[in-house]
Structure formats: C-alpha cells, structure tokens
Design a protein around this motif. Structure first.
Motif, PDB file in Angstrom:
ATOM      1  N   ARG A  90       0.696  -1.120  -0.018  1.00 15.36           N
ATOM      2  CA  ARG A  90      -0.063  -0.093   0.093  1.00 15.36           C
ATOM      3  C   ARG A  90       0.719   1.301   0.114  1.00 15.36           C
ATOM      4  O   ARG A  90       0.408   2.357  -0.434  1.00 15.36           O
ATOM      5  CB  ARG A  90      -0.986   0.171   1.308  1.00 15.36           C
ATOM      6  CG  ARG A  90      -2.156  -0.884   1.149  1.00 15.36           C
ATOM      7  CD  ARG A  90      -3.232  -0.800   2.193  1.00 15.36           C
ATOM      8  NE  ARG A  90      -2.386  -1.396   3.539  1.00 15.36           N
ATOM      9  CZ  ARG A  90      -2.288  -0.629   4.388  1.00 15.36           C
ATOM     10  NH1 ARG A  90      -2.613   0.601   4.522  1.00 15.36           N
ATOM     11  NH2 ARG A  90      -1.520  -1.169   5.453  1.00 15.36           N
ATOM     12  N   GLY A 145      -1.642  -1.458  -4.183  1.00 14.73           N
ATOM     13  CA  GLY A 145      -2.808  -1.845  -3.692  1.00 14.73           C
ATOM     14  C   GLY A 145      -3.659  -0.734  -2.994  1.00 14.73           C
ATOM     15  O   GLY A 145      -3.265   0.501  -2.787  1.00 14.73           O
ATOM     16  N   SER A 146      -4.867  -1.042  -2.951  1.00 13.32           N
ATOM     17  CA  SER A 146      -5.869  -0.081  -2.401  1.00 13.32           C
ATOM     18  C   SER A 146      -5.878   1.243  -3.344  1.00 13.32           C
ATOM     19  O   SER A 146      -5.726   2.216  -2.291  1.00 13.32           O
ATOM     20  CB  SER A 146      -5.631  -0.067  -0.850  1.00 13.32           C
ATOM     21  OG  SER A 146      -5.704  -1.371  -0.298  1.00 13.32           O
ATOM     22  N   ASP A 150      -8.642  -2.384  -4.939  1.00 15.86           N
ATOM     23  CA  ASP A 150      -9.113  -3.478  -4.293  1.00 15.86           C
ATOM     24  C   ASP A 150     -10.451  -4.040  -5.056  1.00 15.86           C
ATOM     25  O   ASP A 150     -11.253  -3.319  -5.270  1.00 15.86           O
ATOM     26  CB  ASP A 150      -9.433  -3.429  -2.885  1.00 15.86           C
ATOM     27  CG  ASP A 150      -8.022  -3.112  -1.907  1.00 15.86           C
ATOM     28  OD1 ASP A 150      -7.121  -3.545  -2.623  1.00 15.86           O
ATOM     29  OD2 ASP A 150      -8.048  -2.532  -0.965  1.00 15.86           O
ATOM     30  N   ASN A 173     -11.855 -12.046  -2.355  1.00 16.58           N
ATOM     31  CA  ASN A 173     -10.342 -12.294  -2.409  1.00 16.58           C
ATOM     32  C   ASN A 173     -10.105 -13.616  -3.261  1.00 16.58           C
ATOM     33  O   ASN A 173      -8.799 -13.697  -3.596  1.00 16.58           O
ATOM     34  CB  ASN A 173     -10.165 -12.662  -0.980  1.00 16.58           C
ATOM     35  CG  ASN A 173      -9.698 -11.531   0.049  1.00 16.58           C
ATOM     36  OD1 ASN A 173      -9.373 -10.448  -0.618  1.00 16.58           O
ATOM     37  ND2 ASN A 173     -10.223 -11.673   1.078  1.00 16.58           N
ATOM     38  N   TRP A 191      -8.863 -12.582  -6.698  1.00 14.19           N
ATOM     39  CA  TRP A 191      -8.083 -11.284  -6.743  1.00 14.19           C
ATOM     40  C   TRP A 191      -6.868 -11.826  -7.542  1.00 14.19           C
ATOM     41  O   TRP A 191      -6.338 -10.836  -8.340  1.00 14.19           O
ATOM     42  CB  TRP A 191      -7.726 -10.954  -5.505  1.00 14.19           C
ATOM     43  CG  TRP A 191      -6.780  -9.859  -5.038  1.00 14.19           C
ATOM     44  CD1 TRP A 191      -6.962  -8.310  -5.597  1.00 14.19           C
ATOM     45  CD2 TRP A 191      -5.183  -9.691  -4.676  1.00 14.19           C
ATOM     46  NE1 TRP A 191      -5.996  -7.759  -5.272  1.00 14.19           N
ATOM     47  CE2 TRP A 191      -4.925  -8.594  -4.841  1.00 14.19           C
ATOM     48  CE3 TRP A 191      -4.492 -10.584  -4.160  1.00 14.19           C
ATOM     49  CZ2 TRP A 191      -3.622  -8.090  -4.360  1.00 14.19           C
ATOM     50  CZ3 TRP A 191      -3.436 -10.270  -3.655  1.00 14.19           C
ATOM     51  CH2 TRP A 191      -2.951  -8.961  -3.790  1.00 14.19           C
TER      52      TRP A 191
END
Ligand code: NAD
Length: 174
Positions: free
Chosen positions: A9, A38-39, A80, A84, A87
């Motif tokens: 992140r 990420g995110s 995101d 999951n 992903w």
C-alpha cells in the motif's frame, strides 16, 4: 528473463519497502519487478492517507534516489475488489506475466500460494522502525523522527503536499 511481483500500500513508502525491493532485484534473483500499489481507491483515511498518484510519485522519487532504474520496475496502481478468491486472477488480467511473488503479508502469501505461484518472503528490515503504521503514528504525534525512516526525497514530497497536516487533521475530532 524472470519477472517478480511486489504488492504494497506504501502509506507511505519507507526504507523497509525500498530495501525489500532492492533485495528482490538482487538476492531475490529477478530481472524485473512489477510493483502493485494496492488499495488504489483509498486516500484521506488514517490507514490510507495518500492517493494512488501520490504513492506513484513516492515510488518514482524514492527508487530513483536509491539507484533503482525505471527499466527494472513497472509501477501499477490497482483498486481492491470485494472477492479475495478471484483477486489473483484479477491481477493476472491487469499485469504482465510474473513468475515469483515477494511478500510477507499473510493474506497475499496465501492467495498466491493457492494459485500455485512461488512465493518468497523477503527478509525483514528493521520492522520495528520501518513500519508505515509507526510512521503515521509519529507524524500524528508531531515527532519529526519519521523523516529518517523514509527516503529523503519522499520526506520532501510529503512536505510539499502537506501530508503530515492532512494526517493530523484526519486524526483530529470535530
Ligand atoms: P504494506 O505497504 O504494508 O507492505 C508491503 C510489503 O512490504 C509487505 O510484503 C510487507 O511485509 C513488506 N514490508 C513492510 N515493511 C517491511 C520491512 N521493514 N522489511 C521487509 N518487508 C517489509 O502493504 P500491504 O498492506 O501488505 O499491501 C497489500 C495490498 O494488497 C493491500 O492494498 C490490500 O488491499 C491488497 N489486497 C487486495 C485484495 C483484494 O482486493 N481482494 C486481496 C489481498 C490483498
């Protein structure tokens, strides 16, 4: 040519991240590294204060400062998703092919292992100091020592965008 993947992140990018990236490109034995931010949809929260664009800028400046050439890394911001289980497939759709994943995040490790990827845990580099959570806490408490935990170009950038002011405002009460 072996390509690796490193997911983070980077809230904010710190010296532990830089050492992990350096390690992947040397001891980790890959020629190129795809760095996923990420995110990417997150910003302006206590856990994720910086935008994806600001984190791209931190990586560009911090890696350049540490002599990691642009020809060896590809930086890709990724939002995101709620599931999951899929992903890894989602990342495979967005990214060029990669053979090995570097992570110490247990969820990331688990998801890639289940899809049959080789997952390597990079060594820990002074985790008690080089931790984004701790750096954000230092920023909120007004402790200037956070500056020594990030590349100096990243400290300058955070100053330029008034990042500490943003974080302290987010931590304040109405
Ligand atoms: P992070 O920035 O906290 O850490 C990135 C990497 O750096 C990790 O491997 C961590 O272990 C390593 N690291 C940190 N400090 C270190 C040190 N001092 N020495 C060595 N290594 C160090 O990022 P994160 O939270 O792990 O990022 C995972 C991202 O993947 C998040 O954005 C998460 O949302 C995303 N994700 C998304 C989904 C989904 O969308 N369904 C699923 C899994 C993960």
């Amino acid at each position: 040519m072996v390509r690796g993947l490193f997911v983070g992140r980077f809230q904010p990018l710190h010296l532990g991240h830089v050492m992990a990236i350096e390690w992947a490109l040397s001891g980790g034995g890959v020629d190129e590294l795809v760095i996923v931010i990420g995110s990417a949809q997150e910003s302006h929260t206590l856990r994720n204060p910086f935008t994806a664009g600001e984190r791209v800028e931190m990586l560009l400046r911090g890696l350049r400062e540490h002599g990691i050439g642009r020809d060896r890394v590809l930086i890709v911001p990724v939002q995101d998703i709620a599931m999951n289980f899929v992903w890894v497939r989602y990342l495979e759709m967005l990214l060029p092919r990669f053979e090995v994943v570097f992570t110490r995040n247990p969820l990331v490790e688990r998801l890639f292992s289940e899809y049959g990827y080789r997952v390597v845990g990079q060594p820990l580099f002074s985790r008690e100091s080089y931790s984004a959570t701790r750096i954000r806490e230092l920023m909120i408490s007004g402790d200037e020592s956070w500056r020594s935990l990030v590349p100096s170009s990243v400290a300058e950038f955070i100053e330029e965008i008034k990042g500490v002011e943003r974080l302290r405002r987010l931590a304040s009460r109405d």
